[in-house]
Motif scaffolding. Structure first.
Motif, PDB file in Angstrom:
ATOM      1  N   THR A 142      14.745  -9.021  27.021  1.00  0.00           N
ATOM      2  CA  THR A 142      13.322  -9.237  26.760  1.00  0.00           C
ATOM      3  C   THR A 142      12.841 -10.399  27.631  1.00  0.00           C
ATOM      4  O   THR A 142      13.292 -11.536  27.468  1.00  0.00           O
TER       5      THR A 142
ATOM      6  N   CYS B   3      13.707 -15.663  28.954  1.00  0.00           N
ATOM      7  CA  CYS B   3      14.475 -14.423  28.820  1.00  0.00           C
ATOM      8  C   CYS B   3      15.536 -14.643  27.755  1.00  0.00           C
ATOM      9  O   CYS B   3      16.188 -15.695  27.749  1.00  0.00           O
ATOM     10  N   ASN B   4      15.684 -13.673  26.868  1.00  0.00           N
ATOM     11  CA  ASN B   4      16.643 -13.861  25.777  1.00  0.00           C
ATOM     12  C   ASN B   4      18.087 -13.649  26.223  1.00  0.00           C
ATOM     13  O   ASN B   4      19.026 -14.054  25.553  1.00  0.00           O
TER      14      ASN B   4
ATOM     15  N   SER C  90       8.335 -11.696  18.587  1.00  0.00           N
ATOM     16  CA  SER C  90       8.285 -11.180  19.957  1.00  0.00           C
ATOM     17  C   SER C  90       7.069 -10.296  20.180  1.00  0.00           C
ATOM     18  O   SER C  90       6.624 -10.111  21.320  1.00  0.00           O
TER      19      SER C  90
ATOM     20  N   GLN D 235       9.630 -12.670  29.413  1.00  0.00           N
ATOM     21  CA  GLN D 235       8.252 -13.110  29.214  1.00  0.00           C
ATOM     22  C   GLN D 235       7.843 -14.033  30.358  1.00  0.00           C
ATOM     23  O   GLN D 235       8.632 -14.876  30.803  1.00  0.00           O
TER      24      GLN D 235
ATOM     25  N   ARG E   4       4.967  -9.481  29.427  1.00  0.00           N
ATOM     26  CA  ARG E   4       6.271  -9.313  28.792  1.00  0.00           C
ATOM     27  C   ARG E   4       6.809  -7.922  29.119  1.00  0.00           C
ATOM     28  O   ARG E   4       6.067  -6.974  29.386  1.00  0.00           O
ATOM     29  N   ARG E   5       8.136  -7.810  29.061  1.00  0.00           N
ATOM     30  CA  ARG E   5       8.799  -6.544  29.339  1.00  0.00           C
ATOM     31  C   ARG E   5      10.130  -6.515  28.581  1.00  0.00           C
ATOM     32  O   ARG E   5      10.804  -7.533  28.456  1.00  0.00           O
ATOM     33  N   GLY E   6      10.511  -5.334  28.075  1.00  0.00           N
ATOM     34  CA  GLY E   6      11.778  -5.191  27.348  1.00  0.00           C
ATOM     35  C   GLY E   6      11.693  -5.557  25.887  1.00  0.00           C
ATOM     36  O   GLY E   6      12.704  -5.923  25.284  1.00  0.00           O
ATOM     37  N   ILE E   7      10.497  -5.443  25.291  1.00  0.00           N
ATOM     38  CA  ILE E   7      10.356  -5.747  23.861  1.00  0.00           C
ATOM     39  C   ILE E   7      11.225  -4.822  23.022  1.00  0.00           C
ATOM     40  O   ILE E   7      11.685  -5.189  21.938  1.00  0.00           O
TER      41      ILE E   7
ATOM     42  N   ARG F  89      14.398  -5.977  21.341  1.00  0.00           N
ATOM     43  CA  ARG F  89      14.382  -6.736  20.083  1.00  0.00           C
ATOM     44  C   ARG F  89      14.649  -5.839  18.880  1.00  0.00           C
ATOM     45  O   ARG F  89      15.028  -6.329  17.808  1.00  0.00           O
TER      46      ARG F  89
END
Length: 440
Positions: A388, A408-409, A101, A390, A155-158, A161
């Motif tokens: 997360t 998105c995960n 990620s 992207q 990307r946002r919310g790494i 992870r």
């Protein structure tokens, strides 16, 4: 090498970890149902006549280490197995997922974007200008950006992870603390009457400190049932100098230098009687389980030669005290501090009944690790809720389009709703800038 890889894959399997958690939960339930750390005789008395579940008598309870579940070899082995499974799972899956990620993925063609979960194409006369405008919109919404010519990655919310890794780390720390506490912890339960003390020795038998009970009282409801127990305690060092004074009650323990003193129970310690014109006699009471669960008493001779004894039995420090003859016939009742009862021509008077405070002393060196593990796991659980996201965008000057795709995960629906709004904002900004650009 291949065999080790297969073994590691089996140990780190999610289904195995869930199975271990289920077994550990069942074992913890056993530790709650079966009394822990009692004497061997207590288990024989409780389970020899009536085996637990009709299968396990006292001998099997002791052989299977069910008398000390949380410190048993098999329970600690289960914790170690689960800990190893979590470590291998983190190493084989969560850590590579975090590293992946953190790496930027570069999609170079619109065909690649069209294969993503979310993909949109926006017709535009100025793809490059709209790409820059999209970058500005994303930057204003705190996305991380990487721009390469006619391509954009965001990307946002790494941080989400990191959550699973922290959950696994917290659980491992928690289990290490629990195991350490089970192996190196100390537990002592004693009944102390007011005016008595208990010397706390170290492993070498040297007195470290003294715990003294100054007073103890039982608070009861109007029906006489115990509601709360309170003890006034003093801690003294090895030389008898005071260290701390404290009042403890149920759910309000004393904590001092890693030791915790709980108000656990109560008992009746002694009874002060006067027989005839004799001096006041303070006599110890003992539990009488054959008469009831919480019944104390003693056999009191009524003659100087020790003959003609009577049995005094009571279940409360407030009385009444039942007086039985040697033939188990009830003679009468006495209230502490009340009128005497005449027995064989001698008045028997009960001056007072002294209750004893039931104290549970615990020293658990693993408590900081247990609390720390909980905190880490809770933090990881909270971070795991962060999705997360992207996004990729490619400006296609030949076709006059801006291609946008996203992944998105978790909670893909939210991103699916957000992407059209983002493109709508981009289209509005493009329409506002077009007349200005034309006049220029």
């Amino acid at each position: 090498m291949r065999a080790l890889s297969r073994l590691a894959a089996w140990i780190s399997d999610l289904r195995l970890a869930i199975g271990l958690l289920f077994v550990i939960a069942l074992a913890s339930g056993l530790g709650t149902i079966i009394p822990q750390q009692e004497t061997a005789d207590a288990y024989h008395q409780a389970y020899d006549a009536k085996p637990w579940l009709g299968l396990l008598d006292g001998d099997w309870i002791l052989k299977l280490e069910l008398d000390h579940v949380y410190a048993s070899n098999w329970f600690l082995a289960l914790l170690a197995w689960l800990g190893l499974s979590l470590v291998l799972c983190s190493w084989r899956r969560q850590w590579p997922a975090l590293q992946a990620s953190l790496r930027w993925i570069d999609y170079r063609s619109s065909r690649q974007l069209s294969k993503l979960s979310l993909a949109e194409s926006l017709p535009t006369a100025q793809p490059r200008t709209d790409l820059d405008a999209l970058a500005q919109l994303l930057q204003n919404q705190h996305w991380q950006l990487k721009i390469q010519g006619d391509r954009l990655a965001a990307r946002r919310g790494i941080l989400g992870r990191v959550g699973p890794l922290l959950v696994h780390a917290g659980l491992v720390v928690l289990m290490v603390g629990a195991s350490w506490g089970a192996l190196a912890g100390q537990r002592l339960e004693r009944f102390l009457a007011p005016g008595h003390d208990l010397q706390l020795l170290n492993q070498r038998g040297v007195n470290q400190m003294t715990l003294a009970v100054d007073s103890f009282r039982i608070e009861r409801d109007p029906a006489g049932r115990p509601e709360q127990f309170r003890s006034e305690l003093r801690l003294l060092d090895a030389e008898g100098k005071p260290l701390q004074r404290s009042q403890i009650s149920v759910n309000h323990p004393l904590r001092f230098r890693g030791m915790t003193v709980y108000q656990a129970d109560w008992s009746l310690a002694a009874i002060t009687v006067q027989l005839g014109r004799s001096p006041l006699l303070q006599l110890p009471l003992r539990s009488l389980p054959e008469l009831g669960e919480q019944v104390w008493g003693l056999a009191l001779p009524t003659r100087p030669d020790g003959s003609e004894p009577v049995l005094l039995a009571l279940s409360s420090e407030m009385g009444p005290i039942d007086v039985y003859s040697a033939q188990a016939q009830l003679i009468g009742q006495i209230t502490p501090g009340g009128e005497p009862l005449e027995i064989g021509g001698l008045p028997l008077k009960v001056i007072e009944v002294m209750p004893a405070s039931g104290l549970l002393l615990k020293r658990d060196p693993g408590v900081p690790l247990v609390y720390g593990g909980f905190a880490i796991a809770l933090l990881g659980g909270g971070l795991s809720l962060i999705a997360t996201r992207q996004l990729w965008a490619i400006a296609d000057d030949d076709q006059g389009q801006l291609h946008v795709g996203g992944l998105c995960n978790r909670n893909l629906t939210a991103l699916a709703n957000e992407l059209p709004l983002l493109l709508k904002q981009l289209k509005a900004a493009s329409e506002l800038s077009s007349p200005v650009a034309g006049r220029g």
